[in-house]
Design an enzyme around this catalytic site. Structure first.
Site: not given
Length: 525
Positions: A66, A120
């Site tokens: 991510c 993120h």
């Protein structure tokens, strides 16, 4: 003559309009969508969007994790440039003050807003989602995000709720009687409503959290996905001639109580097929849940009359393995981990008002464009900049230039497809994944090693015909690979092996091809 005038007028329109952008990022979404030909999927709203859009069948992330992927495509810099392979560094303080996509738009008159998981959260975005550099308003995160891993998964009324992987729920029984993605939708609709009287264009980035694990979703979506329609991929095994360094032992799944209860021997014992089917079923149900929310978001865009001047881009940060090679999750260099859906609907180009269709015989399906050329997520930034008429230069010295791109706009591909022309394009997409050792391990985590733990880097490229991966030694102190020390190689021939189940790297007939691909791979990095 009519078509030529249409495109001349279109170019003139694009040059004078400040269109809005809605970027929808779906966490961990592979191409399990009806518009990508998946007959097990139930995604009517995304499929509806795709009917007036360009659909990229060969779009690839730069790393199947991510934080590195999101920072990569939001800065249009590859992981090796921003030196982010984990969750624990921030490019502005550690590498360079690189301009982001939302920052670039903000500096050029756009109102920029982040809702949900865009950057993120955490150190990799300075614990602020890169605010205030990137955003005009404070980024929004749902209140119920704090219950992400809460023990709320009820499998049996006689057993206490647990922290399970498979977790269909009743919303009325959840904390605050809601779920994070429902909060994200509500906030996105609220933002759009507030833009009605605003004369400035907006860039709204909405990051939905599912189908990221745990698979916590309203159980009503299971009605679209009977267990009987799902099977475990074949062959359900790890390849004998692939080095164990390529294996991701899905450590995150092993932390879940329902997986722990299977008592699997680390790292090679497979999840039993019966339980594997439950995982696949819940992944698809989670995707249908998000599809429903996306449909409501796009409908709100229409109600507010923004649809006609808003480009919608739907994408993911990376894919997700559903039992292919007997592995799960991301954390690898395989197609299932790096390939992502990428759908872009552009006003007056792929999406037109119904009353302005070029002729009444055109169905909406005829506005659907499939593009098979290879594109990368680092291309998103320059493409949006291109559409906003504020093109960004290609990096010539990536470590010095603050505002530049390591990708290229894929608008020429869309324009060529509309005119049914073909053009020369990228030879390959490039990606990478780090490992702390050759053998799979829990400590250090083979799936998510910290920078200081990285001992090898798997560099990979994907052409239209092949995927080639070279695992080379890597020094975290210098952040450099040693191409003279190749630990292992993989080569998959997509002519006859689309599932990448046959490593032909050692086969004599592929020696010349492998060498050419190795030179191309090394020259890129």
């Amino acid at each position: 003559m009519f078509i030529m005038l249409y495109f001349i007028n279109l170019i003139a329109w694009c040059a004078t309009q400040k269109q809005n952008f809605l970027l929808i990022i779906v966490d961990d979404l592979r191409t399990t969508l009806g518009c990508y030909g998946d007959d097990k999927a139930y995604t009517p709203n995304i499929d509806g969007l795709a009917k007036d859009a360009a659909i990229f069948s060969q779009a690839f992330a730069q790393q199947a994790l991510c934080a590195p992927s999101r920072n990569s495509f939001l800065t249009s810099r590859r992981p090796d440039t921003i030196h982010l392979y984990d969750f624990y560094s921030y490019w502005r303080t550690d590498i360079g003050n690189f301009t982001t996509l939302p920052q670039y738009l903000k500096d050029n008159g756009y109102i920029t807003k982040s809702i949900g998981k865009v950057f993120h959260p955490g150190i990799s975005s300075n614990n602020s989602d890169d605010n205030p550099y990137s955003w005009s308003e404070t980024p929004f995160h749902p209140f119920t995000e704090r219950y992400k891993d809460a023990p709320v998964c009820q499998t049996n009324m006689r057993i206490l709720p647990a922290q399970n992987l498979v977790c269909p729920v009743k919303i009325s029984l959840m904390p605050n009687k809601t779920l994070p993605d429902i909060e994200i939708l509500k906030e996105a609709k609220h933002f759009l409503s507030n833009q009605v009287e605003n004369t400035s264009p907006f860039f709204l980035a909405v990051g939905f959290q599912k189908p990221h694990i745990p698979f916590k979703y309203p159980q009503k979506y299971l009605r679209h996905h009977s267990l009987q329609k799902f099977e475990v991929p074949r062959p359900y095994r790890w390849l004998e001639n692939v080095n164990s360094i390529a294996y991701n032992p899905w450590n995150d799944l092993r932390k879940r109580k329902d997986i722990t209860a299977l008592n699997l021997k680390f790292p090679w014992e497979k999840i039993p097929k019966n339980f594997a089917r439950l995982i696949i079923q819940s992944y698809y149900a989670s995707v249908t849940y998000i599809d429903d929310l996306i449909g409501k978001l796009i409908n709100h865009l229409k109600v507010l009359e923004f649809r006609e001047n808003t480009t919608i881009i739907l994408m993911s940060d990376h894919g997700w393995s559903l039992g292919e090679h007997a592995v799960w999750a991301k954390y690898s260099n395989y197609d299932v981990a790096l390939k992502v859906p990428l759908i872009i609907s552009i006003p007056e180009l792929t999406y037109q008002k119904s009353k302005e269709k070029m002729n009444t015989n055109n169905s909406s399906e005829k506005n659907q464009i499939f593009i098979n050329s290879i594109v990368e997520l680092v291309d998103i930034f320059p493409t949006i900049a291109d559409l906003a008429n504020i093109s960004i230069p290609v990096c010539s010295n990536k470590y010095i230039e603050i505002t530049c791109s390591e990708g290229i706009s894929f608008m020429p591909l869309i324009r060529a497809a509309l005119k049914k022309e073909s053009i020369l394009w990228k030879k390959a997409a490039f990606g990478q994944y780090p490992r702390p050792s050759i053998k799979p391990s829990i400590h250090p985590n083979s799936d998510e090693p910290r920078l200081k733990e990285i001992k090898a880097m798997g560099y990979t490229l994907r052409t239209n015909k092949y995927r080639y991966t070279a695992w080379v030694t890597f020094k975290p102190e210098t952040k450099l690979p040693d191409w003279n020390d190749i630990i292992a190689e993989e080569l998959y021939d997509h002519h006859n092996d689309k599932g990448e189940n046959r490593n032909v790297a050692s086969f004599k007939k592929y020696i010349k091809i492998k060498k050419k691909l190795q030179i191309l791979l090394q020259s890129n990095f």
